[in-house]
Design a protein around this motif. Structure first.
Motif, PDB file in Angstrom:
ATOM      1  N   TYR A   1     125.809 124.797 -15.394  1.00 44.25           N
ATOM      2  CA  TYR A   1     126.219 123.876 -14.341  1.00 44.25           C
ATOM      3  C   TYR A   1     126.639 122.558 -14.993  1.00 44.25           C
ATOM      4  O   TYR A   1     125.849 121.633 -15.148  1.00 44.25           O
ATOM      5  CB  TYR A   1     125.068 123.659 -13.375  1.00 44.25           C
ATOM      6  N   ASN A   2     127.902 122.476 -15.365  1.00 44.32           N
ATOM      7  CA  ASN A   2     128.417 121.345 -16.133  1.00 44.32           C
ATOM      8  C   ASN A   2     128.215 120.002 -15.434  1.00 44.32           C
ATOM      9  O   ASN A   2     127.924 118.999 -16.084  1.00 44.32           O
ATOM     10  CB  ASN A   2     129.901 121.553 -16.458  1.00 44.32           C
ATOM     11  N   GLU A   3     128.345 119.972 -14.117  1.00 43.51           N
ATOM     12  CA  GLU A   3     128.188 118.710 -13.394  1.00 43.51           C
ATOM     13  C   GLU A   3     126.781 118.140 -13.555  1.00 43.51           C
ATOM     14  O   GLU A   3     126.599 116.923 -13.620  1.00 43.51           O
ATOM     15  CB  GLU A   3     128.522 118.878 -11.907  1.00 43.51           C
ATOM     16  N   VAL A   4     125.793 119.004 -13.627  1.00 47.07           N
ATOM     17  CA  VAL A   4     124.416 118.540 -13.830  1.00 47.07           C
ATOM     18  C   VAL A   4     124.277 117.896 -15.204  1.00 47.07           C
ATOM     19  O   VAL A   4     123.655 116.841 -15.346  1.00 47.07           O
ATOM     20  CB  VAL A   4     123.407 119.698 -13.646  1.00 47.07           C
ATOM     21  N   LEU A   5     124.859 118.517 -16.207  1.00 48.81           N
ATOM     22  CA  LEU A   5     124.798 117.947 -17.553  1.00 48.81           C
ATOM     23  C   LEU A   5     125.516 116.600 -17.596  1.00 48.81           C
ATOM     24  O   LEU A   5     125.041 115.662 -18.239  1.00 48.81           O
ATOM     25  CB  LEU A   5     125.395 118.928 -18.564  1.00 48.81           C
ATOM     26  N   GLU A   6     126.639 116.496 -16.897  1.00 46.26           N
ATOM     27  CA  GLU A   6     127.359 115.222 -16.828  1.00 46.26           C
ATOM     28  C   GLU A   6     126.522 114.165 -16.111  1.00 46.26           C
ATOM     29  O   GLU A   6     126.515 113.000 -16.514  1.00 46.26           O
ATOM     30  CB  GLU A   6     128.705 115.399 -16.126  1.00 46.26           C
ATOM     31  N   ALA A   7     125.827 114.552 -15.065  1.00 44.84           N
ATOM     32  CA  ALA A   7     124.979 113.615 -14.333  1.00 44.84           C
ATOM     33  C   ALA A   7     123.837 113.102 -15.212  1.00 44.84           C
ATOM     34  O   ALA A   7     123.496 111.920 -15.159  1.00 44.84           O
ATOM     35  CB  ALA A   7     124.421 114.282 -13.078  1.00 44.84           C
TER      36      ALA A   7
ATOM     37  N   MET B   1     123.131 121.215  -7.040  1.00 44.37           N
ATOM     38  CA  MET B   1     122.791 120.355  -8.151  1.00 44.37           C
ATOM     39  C   MET B   1     121.307 119.995  -8.121  1.00 44.37           C
ATOM     40  O   MET B   1     120.687 119.914  -9.170  1.00 44.37           O
ATOM     41  CB  MET B   1     123.638 119.091  -8.137  1.00 44.37           C
ATOM     42  N   VAL B   2     120.790 119.796  -6.934  1.00 47.90           N
ATOM     43  CA  VAL B   2     119.376 119.447  -6.814  1.00 47.90           C
ATOM     44  C   VAL B   2     118.504 120.572  -7.366  1.00 47.90           C
ATOM     45  O   VAL B   2     117.562 120.331  -8.120  1.00 47.90           O
ATOM     46  CB  VAL B   2     119.013 119.120  -5.345  1.00 47.90           C
ATOM     47  N   ALA B   3     118.825 121.802  -7.009  1.00 46.01           N
ATOM     48  CA  ALA B   3     118.036 122.940  -7.491  1.00 46.01           C
ATOM     49  C   ALA B   3     118.096 123.046  -9.011  1.00 46.01           C
ATOM     50  O   ALA B   3     117.083 123.297  -9.666  1.00 46.01           O
ATOM     51  CB  ALA B   3     118.534 124.234  -6.847  1.00 46.01           C
ATOM     52  N   GLU B   4     119.276 122.849  -9.586  1.00 51.43           N
ATOM     53  CA  GLU B   4     119.420 122.929 -11.046  1.00 51.43           C
ATOM     54  C   GLU B   4     118.638 121.815 -11.727  1.00 51.43           C
ATOM     55  O   GLU B   4     117.967 122.053 -12.737  1.00 51.43           O
ATOM     56  CB  GLU B   4     120.905 122.859 -11.428  1.00 51.43           C
ATOM     57  N   LEU B   5     118.691 120.611 -11.190  1.00 52.31           N
ATOM     58  CA  LEU B   5     117.919 119.508 -11.768  1.00 52.31           C
ATOM     59  C   LEU B   5     116.422 119.777 -11.665  1.00 52.31           C
ATOM     60  O   LEU B   5     115.678 119.503 -12.598  1.00 52.31           O
ATOM     61  CB  LEU B   5     118.273 118.183 -11.089  1.00 52.31           C
ATOM     62  N   ARG B   6     115.998 120.317 -10.543  1.00 50.02           N
ATOM     63  CA  ARG B   6     114.570 120.647 -10.409  1.00 50.02           C
ATOM     64  C   ARG B   6     114.149 121.714 -11.411  1.00 50.02           C
ATOM     65  O   ARG B   6     113.040 121.676 -11.949  1.00 50.02           O
ATOM     66  CB  ARG B   6     114.258 121.082  -8.986  1.00 50.02           C
ATOM     67  N   CYS B   7     115.024 122.654 -11.685  1.00 50.35           N
ATOM     68  CA  CYS B   7     114.734 123.672 -12.704  1.00 50.35           C
ATOM     69  C   CYS B   7     114.626 123.037 -14.093  1.00 50.35           C
ATOM     70  O   CYS B   7     113.736 123.392 -14.878  1.00 50.35           O
ATOM     71  CB  CYS B   7     115.814 124.747 -12.722  1.00 50.35           C
ATOM     72  N   ILE B   8     115.515 122.106 -14.387  1.00 46.69           N
ATOM     73  CA  ILE B   8     115.460 121.418 -15.680  1.00 46.69           C
ATOM     74  C   ILE B   8     114.175 120.603 -15.782  1.00 46.69           C
ATOM     75  O   ILE B   8     113.503 120.610 -16.820  1.00 46.69           O
ATOM     76  CB  ILE B   8     116.719 120.553 -15.889  1.00 46.69           C
ATOM     77  N   ILE B   9     113.793 119.926 -14.715  1.00 48.92           N
ATOM     78  CA  ILE B   9     112.547 119.149 -14.709  1.00 48.92           C
ATOM     79  C   ILE B   9     111.357 120.069 -14.915  1.00 48.92           C
ATOM     80  O   ILE B   9     110.456 119.778 -15.709  1.00 48.92           O
ATOM     81  CB  ILE B   9     112.419 118.338 -13.405  1.00 48.92           C
TER      82      ILE B   9
ATOM     83  N   PRO C   1     124.373 108.239  -7.958  1.00 52.26           N
ATOM     84  CA  PRO C   1     123.268 107.557  -7.275  1.00 52.26           C
ATOM     85  C   PRO C   1     122.480 108.449  -6.320  1.00 52.26           C
ATOM     86  O   PRO C   1     121.280 108.242  -6.124  1.00 52.26           O
ATOM     87  CB  PRO C   1     123.958 106.409  -6.531  1.00 52.26           C
ATOM     88  N   ARG C   2     123.122 109.444  -5.753  1.00 55.98           N
ATOM     89  CA  ARG C   2     122.423 110.365  -4.837  1.00 55.98           C
ATOM     90  C   ARG C   2     121.300 111.123  -5.538  1.00 55.98           C
ATOM     91  O   ARG C   2     120.331 111.548  -4.915  1.00 55.98           O
ATOM     92  CB  ARG C   2     123.419 111.385  -4.271  1.00 55.98           C
TER      93      ARG C   2
ATOM     94  N   LEU D   1     115.813 112.264  -9.276  1.00 56.76           N
ATOM     95  CA  LEU D   1     115.701 113.429 -10.150  1.00 56.76           C
ATOM     96  C   LEU D   1     116.176 113.106 -11.565  1.00 56.76           C
ATOM     97  O   LEU D   1     115.544 113.518 -12.551  1.00 56.76           O
ATOM     98  CB  LEU D   1     116.495 114.601  -9.581  1.00 56.76           C
ATOM     99  N   LEU D   2     117.260 112.356 -11.679  1.00 50.81           N
ATOM    100  CA  LEU D   2     117.782 112.006 -13.000  1.00 50.81           C
ATOM    101  C   LEU D   2     116.806 111.096 -13.745  1.00 50.81           C
ATOM    102  O   LEU D   2     116.632 111.228 -14.960  1.00 50.81           O
ATOM    103  CB  LEU D   2     119.155 111.355 -12.871  1.00 50.81           C
ATOM    104  N   GLN D   3     116.119 110.214 -13.033  1.00 50.46           N
ATOM    105  CA  GLN D   3     115.114 109.369 -13.672  1.00 50.46           C
ATOM    106  C   GLN D   3     113.957 110.212 -14.206  1.00 50.46           C
ATOM    107  O   GLN D   3     113.411 109.921 -15.269  1.00 50.46           O
ATOM    108  CB  GLN D   3     114.610 108.301 -12.705  1.00 50.46           C
TER     109      GLN D   3
END
Length: 82
Positions: free
Chosen positions: A29-35, A1-9, A43-44, A48-50
């Motif tokens: 990666y559906n869980e990333v979209l849900e996050a 999930m971290v890698a996918e969020l970093r790619c989105i960022i 919270p973990r 990245l979400l901010q």
């Protein structure tokens, strides 16, 4: 999930840099979209979400949509080869 969020960022930052204002970002990666939709439940991944939330403010329109793994096969194969 971290890698996918970093790619989105990275993607969103690059789109800001080139002046895009209306964007559609797809992920399989559906869980990333849900996050991203409910960041308080993840919270973990808060930092990245901010970053994603702050980047979203720079666009007139941002659509985050789910892509099926099968339709994203070529991109997945390119990523694996790297």
């Amino acid at each position: 999930m971290v890698a996918e969020l970093r790619c989105i960022i990275w993607t969103m930052t690059s789109l800001v840099d080139i002046g895009a204002t209306n964007v559609i970002i797809a992920s399989d990666y559906n869980e990333v979209l849900e996050a991203i939709k409910a960041p308080l439940q993840w919270p973990r991944l808060r930092d990245l979400l901010q970053q994603v939330i702050k980047l979203k403010e720079k666009f007139t329109m941002v659509v985050l949509e789910e892509e099926k793994i099968a339709t994203n096969g070529i991109a997945r194969e390119i990523a694996k080869s790297c």
